[in-house]
Design a protein around this motif. Structure first.
Motif, PDB file in Angstrom:
ATOM      1  N   ASN A 121      -4.313  -3.238  -5.655  1.00 42.78           N
ATOM      2  CA  ASN A 121      -4.997  -2.437  -4.634  1.00 42.78           C
ATOM      3  C   ASN A 121      -4.017  -1.618  -3.800  1.00 42.78           C
ATOM      4  N   LEU A 122      -2.780  -1.545  -4.231  1.00 39.41           N
ATOM      5  CA  LEU A 122      -1.775  -0.811  -3.471  1.00 39.41           C
ATOM      6  C   LEU A 122      -1.988   0.690  -3.595  1.00 39.41           C
ATOM      7  N   GLU A 123      -1.630   1.408  -2.537  1.00 37.36           N
ATOM      8  CA  GLU A 123      -1.671   2.866  -2.583  1.00 37.36           C
ATOM      9  C   GLU A 123      -0.496   3.373  -3.417  1.00 37.36           C
ATOM     10  N   ARG A 124      -0.546   4.625  -3.786  1.00 38.83           N
ATOM     11  CA  ARG A 124       0.503   5.228  -4.615  1.00 38.83           C
ATOM     12  C   ARG A 124       1.874   5.122  -3.951  1.00 38.83           C
ATOM     13  N   LYS A 125       1.930   5.375  -2.646  1.00 39.99           N
ATOM     14  CA  LYS A 125       3.211   5.294  -1.927  1.00 39.99           C
ATOM     15  C   LYS A 125       3.755   3.868  -1.938  1.00 39.99           C
ATOM     16  N   GLU A 126       2.880   2.895  -1.805  1.00 36.14           N
ATOM     17  CA  GLU A 126       3.314   1.493  -1.820  1.00 36.14           C
ATOM     18  C   GLU A 126       3.802   1.099  -3.207  1.00 36.14           C
ATOM     19  N   ARG A 127       3.146   1.603  -4.241  1.00 36.96           N
ATOM     20  CA  ARG A 127       3.603   1.333  -5.614  1.00 36.96           C
ATOM     21  C   ARG A 127       4.985   1.918  -5.842  1.00 36.96           C
ATOM     22  N   GLU A 141      -0.329  -2.397   9.222  1.00 39.79           N
ATOM     23  CA  GLU A 141      -1.782  -2.410   9.420  1.00 39.79           C
ATOM     24  C   GLU A 141      -2.118  -3.258  10.613  1.00 39.79           C
TER      25      GLU A 141
END
Length: 141
Positions: A73-79, A141
């Motif tokens: 469920n990670l965002e692209r930036k987190e990946r 968050e």
């Protein structure tokens, strides 16, 4: 992990603290012994081909990390930050790089030299990349 799941939290925390301190000492011994076994002449002999091998491995490793992160469920930036976080390698290289040398294989010195070279390249590269990118790629968050 098994202790954490099945033991009293207080006992687990105490064991983790003790093993953490033990690992610090073991890590120092590991890196000192590996550093003492390195023959710098083999590192220079490996030259640009060893550096190319290391960066090629990092590219494939990065692709593998990215693919593994696709189902999360990670965002692209987190990946992308996960890819950066997996760049530095040291402990496995230090531990396994000396195995061929200890077995008396003819390639032992060059394998150890390339393992140490990968530590010298990837550890600072990863640390600098993580330090420069965490504010842009991660959010609280």
């Amino acid at each position: 992990m098994v202790l954490a799941m099945r033991s009293v939290p207080n006992v687990t925390r105490r064991l983790q603290d003790k093993y953490g301190k033990l690992w610090i000492a073991a890590e120092v011994i590991l890196f000192v012994l590996v550093g003492a076994a390195v023959d710098v002449r083999y590192t220079f002999a490996a030259g640009p081909s060893a550096v190319l091998l290391i960066f090629t491995g990092l590219i494939f490793r990065s692709i593998g990390v990215w693919v593994c992160m696709l189902g999360t469920n990670l965002e692209r930036k987190e990946r992308f930050y996960c890819v950066i976080a997996y760049l530095p390698k040291a402990t496995v290289q230090a531990a396994s790089g000396s195995v061929p040398l200890s077995l008396g294989l003819p390639c032992g010195n060059i394998v150890l030299s390339v393992a140490v070279l990968s530590i010298l390249i990837t550890a600072p590269l990863g640390a600098i990349a993580m330090d420069l990118s965490y504010q842009k790629l991660l959010s609280k968050e």
